[in-house]
Motif scaffolding. Sequence first.
Motif, PDB file in Angstrom:
ATOM      1  N   SER A  22       0.819  -1.211   0.000  1.00 45.01           N
ATOM      2  CA  SER A  22       0.000   0.000   0.000  1.00 45.01           C
ATOM      3  C   SER A  22       0.854   1.263   0.000  1.00 45.01           C
ATOM      4  O   SER A  22       0.416   2.316  -0.431  1.00 45.01           O
ATOM      5  N   SER A  61      -0.264   4.385 -12.732  1.00 41.70           N
ATOM      6  CA  SER A  61      -1.395   4.372 -11.810  1.00 41.70           C
ATOM      7  C   SER A  61      -0.905   3.982 -10.424  1.00 41.70           C
ATOM      8  O   SER A  61      -0.256   2.951 -10.257  1.00 41.70           O
ATOM      9  N   LYS A  63      -2.956   3.332  -7.869  1.00 45.59           N
ATOM     10  CA  LYS A  63      -3.875   2.361  -7.269  1.00 45.59           C
ATOM     11  C   LYS A  63      -3.626   0.946  -7.781  1.00 45.59           C
ATOM     12  O   LYS A  63      -3.621  -0.004  -7.018  1.00 45.59           O
ATOM     13  N   THR A  64      -3.449   0.801  -9.078  1.00 49.67           N
ATOM     14  CA  THR A  64      -3.340  -0.538  -9.655  1.00 49.67           C
ATOM     15  C   THR A  64      -1.914  -0.944  -9.987  1.00 49.67           C
ATOM     16  O   THR A  64      -1.688  -2.063 -10.424  1.00 49.67           O
ATOM     17  N   LYS A 135     -14.652  -0.713  -2.299  1.00 45.78           N
ATOM     18  CA  LYS A 135     -13.335  -0.089  -2.443  1.00 45.78           C
ATOM     19  C   LYS A 135     -12.510  -0.787  -3.524  1.00 45.78           C
ATOM     20  O   LYS A 135     -11.836  -0.144  -4.322  1.00 45.78           O
ATOM     21  N   GLU A 138     -13.892   0.091  -7.000  1.00 49.60           N
ATOM     22  CA  GLU A 138     -13.497   1.437  -7.407  1.00 49.60           C
ATOM     23  C   GLU A 138     -12.036   1.490  -7.829  1.00 49.60           C
ATOM     24  O   GLU A 138     -11.691   2.133  -8.821  1.00 49.60           O
ATOM     25  N   SER A 139     -11.182   0.808  -7.078  1.00 44.79           N
ATOM     26  CA  SER A 139      -9.752   0.850  -7.412  1.00 44.79           C
ATOM     27  C   SER A 139      -9.460   0.160  -8.745  1.00 44.79           C
ATOM     28  O   SER A 139      -8.584   0.587  -9.486  1.00 44.79           O
TER      29      SER A 139
END
Length: 155
Positions: A22, A61, A63-64, A135, A138-139
């Motif tokens: 994370s 990105s 997030k991914t 969550k 969305e990610s």
Amino acid sequence: MVRFKNRYLVLEAIPIDGKNKSKFHMKPQALYSAILEKIELLHGDFGVAAVRNGFLTKYCSEKTQVAYVRARHGPHKLVASAIPLVTKIEGAQVTLKTIYTGGSVMQCNKFLRDYHIKELEKTLPLIKDEDERKKVQESFLCFRQVGEERSNINP
């Protein structure tokens, strides 16, 4: 005037240390430098000279952990051969994996959309909490189309 063909490599960065997953944020400049460093190690000055013209990190990105890298047709093979050798980005241990090579950003966007949907289908049955499911959805599904943003990173 000659038209130069480009190839777009869709990369996925997988942090090796599970605790820092994370916290790991891939920056376009750091990815560019790490790949160019491995090209120099593998192919020498010739490889760097061949790749540098037209090579840039198009999108990253957070997030991914997916990135788009553009290289000219021909030298893209040198870039593709150096990607598996990248083990560190800004001091973080990672594994880079090429998941798609395309001729246009639109094709990469289509592939990435389908790829995210498949990954989401694998992940959702494992999650029990409804808030956590939202969550994750969305990610996976809210990535920006690369053609829509015009911020190219090229040192």
